[in-house]
Design a protein around this motif. Structure first.
Motif, PDB file in Angstrom:
ATOM      1  N   ARG A 138      14.694 -22.017  16.143  1.00  0.00           N
ATOM      2  CA  ARG A 138      14.866 -21.769  14.714  1.00  0.00           C
ATOM      3  C   ARG A 138      15.880 -20.637  14.536  1.00  0.00           C
ATOM      4  NH1 ARG A 138      13.062 -25.984  14.455  1.00  0.00           N
ATOM      5  NH2 ARG A 138      11.001 -26.666  13.885  1.00  0.00           N
TER       6      ARG A 138
ATOM      7  N   HIS B 276      19.022 -21.710  16.666  1.00  0.00           N
ATOM      8  CA  HIS B 276      19.020 -23.121  16.293  1.00  0.00           C
ATOM      9  C   HIS B 276      20.409 -23.541  15.798  1.00  0.00           C
ATOM     10  CE1 HIS B 276      17.741 -26.923  14.535  1.00  0.00           C
ATOM     11  NE2 HIS B 276      18.367 -26.562  13.424  1.00  0.00           N
ATOM     12  N   ASP B 277      20.994 -22.732  14.929  1.00  0.00           N
ATOM     13  CA  ASP B 277      22.320 -23.046  14.390  1.00  0.00           C
ATOM     14  C   ASP B 277      23.369 -23.100  15.504  1.00  0.00           C
ATOM     15  OD1 ASP B 277      21.121 -23.081  11.931  1.00  0.00           O
ATOM     16  OD2 ASP B 277      21.843 -21.092  11.328  1.00  0.00           O
ATOM     17  N   ARG B 278      23.247 -22.206  16.469  1.00  0.00           N
ATOM     18  CA  ARG B 278      24.182 -22.186  17.597  1.00  0.00           C
ATOM     19  C   ARG B 278      24.059 -23.470  18.425  1.00  0.00           C
ATOM     20  NH1 ARG B 278      24.529 -20.649  22.820  1.00  0.00           N
ATOM     21  NH2 ARG B 278      22.377 -19.959  22.998  1.00  0.00           N
TER      22      ARG B 278
ATOM     23  N   LYS C 187      19.206 -18.351  13.912  1.00  0.00           N
ATOM     24  CA  LYS C 187      20.584 -18.320  14.432  1.00  0.00           C
ATOM     25  C   LYS C 187      20.719 -19.095  15.738  1.00  0.00           C
ATOM     26  CE  LYS C 187      22.156 -14.028  12.348  1.00  0.00           C
ATOM     27  NZ  LYS C 187      22.745 -12.710  12.582  1.00  0.00           N
TER      28      LYS C 187
ATOM     29  N   VAL D 100      22.868 -26.383  17.352  1.00  0.00           N
ATOM     30  CA  VAL D 100      23.340 -27.509  16.533  1.00  0.00           C
ATOM     31  C   VAL D 100      24.862 -27.595  16.607  1.00  0.00           C
ATOM     32  CG1 VAL D 100      23.583 -28.356  14.162  1.00  0.00           C
ATOM     33  CG2 VAL D 100      21.348 -27.592  14.984  1.00  0.00           C
ATOM     34  N   ASP D 101      25.529 -26.449  16.522  1.00  0.00           N
ATOM     35  CA  ASP D 101      26.988 -26.414  16.631  1.00  0.00           C
ATOM     36  C   ASP D 101      27.433 -26.945  17.999  1.00  0.00           C
ATOM     37  OD1 ASP D 101      29.661 -25.662  15.694  1.00  0.00           O
ATOM     38  OD2 ASP D 101      29.534 -24.088  17.234  1.00  0.00           O
TER      39      ASP D 101
END
Length: 158
Positions: A56, A60-62, A58, A64-65
């Motif tokens: 979840r 998670h965002d990393r 930051k 996903v990128d």
């Protein structure tokens, strides 16, 4: 009845077909490189896929990128593989037409030349696509600053 070609004519045709056959060996080696890269990207994507679902914020965002970049790389490598296989099929057709032309006394030099040019254009496109994948990989793979500049906590007792 179709007249049979003489041994010397067949030998000459084999000599003409030898260069395209060596080209096929090179295409096979290039395919090996491409499939190796694809396998490594897929392996990494499987790892990152599980991390995307487990994290979840930051982190998670990393991930996903990263998975999006890996997906793009898979698409590009698959394109390079497709173009190389199409090039190889064209080269095979050139060899077949060389022998067919000799066997049936056909005058199809121009179509053979155009087909060979098409094979080379397909392979050039595959190389360009491969360069794009390499550039994508080099832009994707980097070490985060928090890891580069991480300092281990010193022992409190020392």
């Amino acid at each position: 009845m179709i007249p049979m070609p003489q041994v010397a004519q067949v030998a000459q045709t084999i000599q003409l077909a030898l260069a395209p056959v060596f080209l096929l060996a090179g295409l096979g080696a290039f395919l090996n490189v491409c499939t190796g890269r694809l396998a490594r990207v897929i392996d990494r994507a499987r790892v990152v896929e599980s991390l995307v679902l487990a994290t979840r914020g930051k982190e998670h965002d990393r991930f996903v990128d990263e998975i999006r970049k890996l997906d793009r790389r898979m698409t590009v490598v698959n394109s390079a593989i497709f173009l190389t296989v199409a090039s190889g099929a064209s080269v095979c057709l050139v060899v077949i037409l060389l022998f067919g032309s000799e066997l049936f006394h056909g005058h199809i030099g121009r179509p053979i030349a155009f087909l060979f040019i098409a094979a080379m254009m397909l392979q050039a496109a595959a190389f360009v696509t491969f360069i794009i994948e390499i550039r994508l990989a080099s832009r994707t793979i980097h070490i985060r600053n928090e890891v580069l500049f991480h300092k281990a906590e010193e022992d409190e007792g020392a």
